[in-house]
Design an enzyme around this catalytic site. Structure first.
Site, PDB file in Angstrom:
ATOM      1  N   ALA A   4       4.320 -55.556  14.865  1.00 40.64           N
ATOM      2  CA  ALA A   4       4.726 -54.337  15.573  1.00 40.64           C
ATOM      3  C   ALA A   4       3.927 -53.147  15.066  1.00 40.64           C
ATOM      4  O   ALA A   4       4.407 -52.026  15.036  1.00 40.64           O
ATOM      5  CB  ALA A   4       6.226 -54.110  15.381  1.00 40.64           C
ATOM      6  N   GLY A   5       2.688 -53.398  14.657  1.00 30.05           N
ATOM      7  CA  GLY A   5       1.819 -52.333  14.166  1.00 30.05           C
ATOM      8  C   GLY A   5       0.964 -51.749  15.284  1.00 30.05           C
ATOM      9  O   GLY A   5       1.296 -51.859  16.478  1.00 30.05           O
ATOM     10  N   LYS A  32      -6.072 -45.321  13.217  1.00 32.68           N
ATOM     11  CA  LYS A  32      -5.859 -45.265  14.680  1.00 32.68           C
ATOM     12  C   LYS A  32      -4.781 -44.253  15.083  1.00 32.68           C
ATOM     13  O   LYS A  32      -4.904 -43.597  16.114  1.00 32.68           O
ATOM     14  CB  LYS A  32      -5.518 -46.655  15.228  1.00 32.68           C
ATOM     15  CG  LYS A  32      -6.721 -47.587  15.229  1.00 32.68           C
ATOM     16  CD  LYS A  32      -6.403 -48.916  15.889  1.00 32.68           C
ATOM     17  CE  LYS A  32      -7.607 -49.844  15.826  1.00 32.68           C
ATOM     18  NZ  LYS A  32      -7.374 -51.115  16.486  1.00 32.68           N
ATOM     19  N   GLY A  69      -9.548 -63.736  17.894  1.00 32.75           N
ATOM     20  CA  GLY A  69      -9.835 -62.481  18.588  1.00 32.75           C
ATOM     21  C   GLY A  69     -11.273 -62.052  18.765  1.00 32.75           C
ATOM     22  O   GLY A  69     -11.539 -60.878  19.040  1.00 32.75           O
TER      23      GLY A  69
HETATM   24  P1  NAP Z   1      -1.138 -52.595  11.249  1.00 34.86           P
HETATM   25  O1  NAP Z   1      -0.876 -51.436  12.148  1.00 34.86           O
HETATM   26  O2  NAP Z   1      -1.365 -52.356   9.790  1.00 34.86           O
HETATM   27  O3  NAP Z   1       0.146 -53.582  11.434  1.00 34.86           O
HETATM   28  C1  NAP Z   1       0.250 -54.702  10.624  1.00 34.86           C
HETATM   29  C2  NAP Z   1       1.348 -55.622  11.164  1.00 34.86           C
HETATM   30  O4  NAP Z   1       1.236 -56.871  10.482  1.00 34.86           O
HETATM   31  C3  NAP Z   1       2.774 -55.123  10.925  1.00 34.86           C
HETATM   32  O5  NAP Z   1       3.558 -55.543  12.013  1.00 34.86           O
HETATM   33  C4  NAP Z   1       3.163 -55.845   9.621  1.00 34.86           C
HETATM   34  O6  NAP Z   1       4.547 -56.044   9.503  1.00 34.86           O
HETATM   35  C5  NAP Z   1       2.486 -57.172   9.840  1.00 34.86           C
HETATM   36  N1  NAP Z   1       2.162 -57.918   8.615  1.00 34.86           N
HETATM   37  C6  NAP Z   1       1.275 -57.576   7.656  1.00 34.86           C
HETATM   38  N2  NAP Z   1       1.192 -58.554   6.728  1.00 34.86           N
HETATM   39  C7  NAP Z   1       2.057 -59.533   7.128  1.00 34.86           C
HETATM   40  C8  NAP Z   1       2.416 -60.806   6.591  1.00 34.86           C
HETATM   41  N3  NAP Z   1       1.877 -61.254   5.441  1.00 34.86           N
HETATM   42  N4  NAP Z   1       3.318 -61.554   7.270  1.00 34.86           N
HETATM   43  C9  NAP Z   1       3.856 -61.109   8.416  1.00 34.86           C
HETATM   44  N5  NAP Z   1       3.571 -59.904   8.969  1.00 34.86           N
HETATM   45  C10 NAP Z   1       2.668 -59.138   8.321  1.00 34.86           C
HETATM   46  O7  NAP Z   1      -2.385 -53.448  11.733  1.00 34.86           O
HETATM   47  P2  NAP Z   1      -2.943 -53.563  13.250  1.00 34.86           P
HETATM   48  O8  NAP Z   1      -3.911 -52.465  13.518  1.00 34.86           O
HETATM   49  O9  NAP Z   1      -1.777 -53.712  14.139  1.00 34.86           O
HETATM   50  O10 NAP Z   1      -3.802 -54.918  13.173  1.00 34.86           O
HETATM   51  C11 NAP Z   1      -3.158 -56.190  13.181  1.00 34.86           C
HETATM   52  C12 NAP Z   1      -4.215 -57.283  13.295  1.00 34.86           C
HETATM   53  O11 NAP Z   1      -4.868 -57.225  14.556  1.00 34.86           O
HETATM   54  C13 NAP Z   1      -5.316 -57.199  12.229  1.00 34.86           C
HETATM   55  O12 NAP Z   1      -5.605 -58.515  11.781  1.00 34.86           O
HETATM   56  C14 NAP Z   1      -6.497 -56.647  13.007  1.00 34.86           C
HETATM   57  O13 NAP Z   1      -7.744 -57.056  12.455  1.00 34.86           O
HETATM   58  C15 NAP Z   1      -6.262 -57.298  14.381  1.00 34.86           C
HETATM   59  N6  NAP Z   1      -6.940 -56.576  15.493  1.00 34.86           N
HETATM   60  C16 NAP Z   1      -7.911 -57.234  16.183  1.00 34.86           C
HETATM   61  C17 NAP Z   1      -8.549 -56.612  17.242  1.00 34.86           C
HETATM   62  C18 NAP Z   1      -9.625 -57.354  18.003  1.00 34.86           C
HETATM   63  O14 NAP Z   1     -10.402 -56.701  18.724  1.00 34.86           O
HETATM   64  N7  NAP Z   1      -9.674 -58.674  17.925  1.00 34.86           N
HETATM   65  C19 NAP Z   1      -8.206 -55.307  17.612  1.00 34.86           C
HETATM   66  C20 NAP Z   1      -7.185 -54.659  16.896  1.00 34.86           C
HETATM   67  C21 NAP Z   1      -6.561 -55.305  15.820  1.00 34.86           C
HETATM   68  P3  NAP Z   1       5.506 -54.949   8.809  1.00 34.86           P
HETATM   69  O15 NAP Z   1       5.822 -53.927   9.870  1.00 34.86           O
HETATM   70  O16 NAP Z   1       6.688 -55.727   8.380  1.00 34.86           O
HETATM   71  O17 NAP Z   1       4.720 -54.369   7.653  1.00 34.86           O
END
Ligand code: NAP
Length: 276
Positions: free
Chosen positions: A132-133, A69, A244
Site C-alpha cells: 500500500a505504498g 515520489k 516488472g
Molecule cells: P514504498 O512506497 O516504500 O512502499 C513499500 C511497500 O512495501 C509498503 O506497502 C510496505 O509495507 C511494503 N513492504 C516493505 N517491505 C516489506 C516486507 N519485507 N514484507 C511485506 N511488505 C513489505 O515503495 P513503492 O514505491 O511502493 O515501491 C514498491 C516496489 O515497487 C519496489 O520494489 C519498487 O522497486 C517497485 N516499483 C517498480 C516499478 C516498475 O516500473 N517496475 C515502478 C514503481 C515501483 P508497510 O506499509 O507495512 O511498510
C-alpha cells in the site's frame, strides 16, 4: 553550430542501480532526440533545492524514484489528474518556461505491460494487490478503470491498506486488509506484488492458497535473477509469473512522450534491457 542537448535525468536515493539512463538513451537514439539523461543521487533533505536548481539552470524533465515520489507531488506547481489521484509523482517537466508539472506514469506503465506486452485481461477479474505504498497508489486507479470484478489491497500494515481502499472506493469494488485477513484464503486471477519485499530478498507472508493454476503473478520489482516473489509464485503452481521489466520500460516511454511529444517503440528497448 548545434544547440546544446536538452537536459533530463532521474533523481532518487540511492539511484546508482537505475536502468533509466540506459532506457532513455535508447529512446533518444531511436527517435533522434537531442537530449542527455543523467542520474542524480540526492537525499530527501536536499531534494527540493536540487530540483529547483536543475530546472532554474535549463533542465527540461526529471524522473523521480524512491524515496521522493510524494515530495515531488508537493513541489510541482501543477499536477496531471492521474498524479493528483495517486498523490505521487514519478515525472516532472518544465512548462511555460517557469512552472513545474508533475505526472505519474507508473499506472499507465503497468497497464500497458499487462495488456499489450503480456496479453493479460484485467476486466472482470479478481485481483490482489500486495502493498500500500507509492507504487500501489499509482497503479490502483488505472487498474480500476479496466473494471476488474474486485480488487483486494493487502498490506503488512493493515491500516495503510484500509486507508488506501477508502480513498479510492468510489472508483470500483475495492477492499483493504492485512496479510492475515480472512479475505485472503481463496485464489485470485491476478496477484500484483507492489511491496518492496523483493528488494529486501523477502516475500510478503500470505497463504499459498491464494495461488492456483489459473493465477497470474506479477512482481513490480525486477531483477536479472528471478525475484523472491516470482520464485514463491512458481513454487505454488501459478500459470505465469512476471516481473516488472516491462512496466519499467512502459512507464519510461510514457514519461518520454510527455516530455518530447513522441512515443518511442518499447519492444526493442525491452529486448535490449533483458539481453544486457
Ligand atoms: P514504498 O512506497 O516504500 O512502499 C513499500 C511497500 O512495501 C509498503 O506497502 C510496505 O509495507 C511494503 N513492504 C516493505 N517491505 C516489506 C516486507 N519485507 N514484507 C511485506 N511488505 C513489505 O515503495 P513503492 O514505491 O511502493 O515501491 C514498491 C516496489 O515497487 C519496489 O520494489 C519498487 O522497486 C517497485 N516499483 C517498480 C516499478 C516498475 O516500473 N517496475 C515502478 C514503481 C515501483 P508497510 O506499509 O507495512 O511498510
Amino acid at each position: 553550430m548545434n544547440a546544446a542537448p536538452d537536459q533530463y535525468g532521474v533523481i532518487g536515493h540511492p539511484v546508482a542501480h537505475s536502468w533509466s539512463p540506459f532506457i532513455h538513451g535508447l529512446f533518444a537514439r531511436q527517435t533522434e532526440q537531442a537530449m542527455v539523461y543523467r542520474r542524480f543521487d540526492v537525499p530527501p533533505a536536499k531534494f527540493r533545492r536540487h530540483v529547483m536548481h536543475f530546472f532554474l539552470h535549463g533542465g527540461r524533465g526529471l524522473n523521480v524514484t524512491l524515496p521522493h515520489k510524494v515530495a515531488a507531488a508537493g513541489l510541482a506547481n501543477e499536477l496531471t489528474p492521474r498524479a493528483e489521484r495517486a498523490g505521487a509523482v514519478n515525472t516532472l517537466m518544465i512548462q511555460n518556461e517557469n512552472e513545474i508539472l508533475g505526472d505519474n506514469t507508473d499506472g499507465e506503465g503497468l497497464v500497458r505491460d499487462l495488456q499489450d506486452n503480456c496479453g493479460v485481461t484485467v476486466g472482470g477479474t479478481r485481483i490482489l494487490i500486495l502493498g500500500a505504498g507509492g507504487a500501489a497508489r499509482g497503479v490502483l486507479a488505472p487498474l480500476l478503470e479496466l473494471q476488474p470484478r474486485e480488487i483486494v489491497v493487502a498490506n503488512r500494515t493493515a491500516a495503510r491498506a484500509s486507508a488506501l481502499a477508502r480513498e479510492f472506493a468510489e472508483l470500483g469494488n475495492l477492499i483493504g486488509c492485512g496479510f492475515d485477513s480472512a479475505l485472503l484464503t481463496d485464489d485470485f486471477d491476478l496477484i500484483i506484488n507492489a511491496t518492496a519485499a523483493s528488494t529486501e530478498g523477502d516475500v510478503p507472508v500470505v497463504a499459498a492458497t491464494l495461488v492456483s493454476k489459473r493465477t497470474i503473478c506479477y512482481d513490480l520489482a525486477y531483477s536479472k535473477e528471478k525475484t523472491p516473489f516470482v520464485r514463491w509464485a512458481e513454487s505454488h503452481g501459478c500459470v505465469r509469473a512476471l516481473q516488472g521489466w516491462g512496466m519499467l520500460v512502459e512507464q519510461a516511454a510514457e514519461s518520454f512522450s510527455v516530455w518530447r511529444g513522441i512515443r518511442p517503440q518499447t519492444a526493442p528497448v525491452l529486448q535490449a534491457l533483458i539481453a544486457s
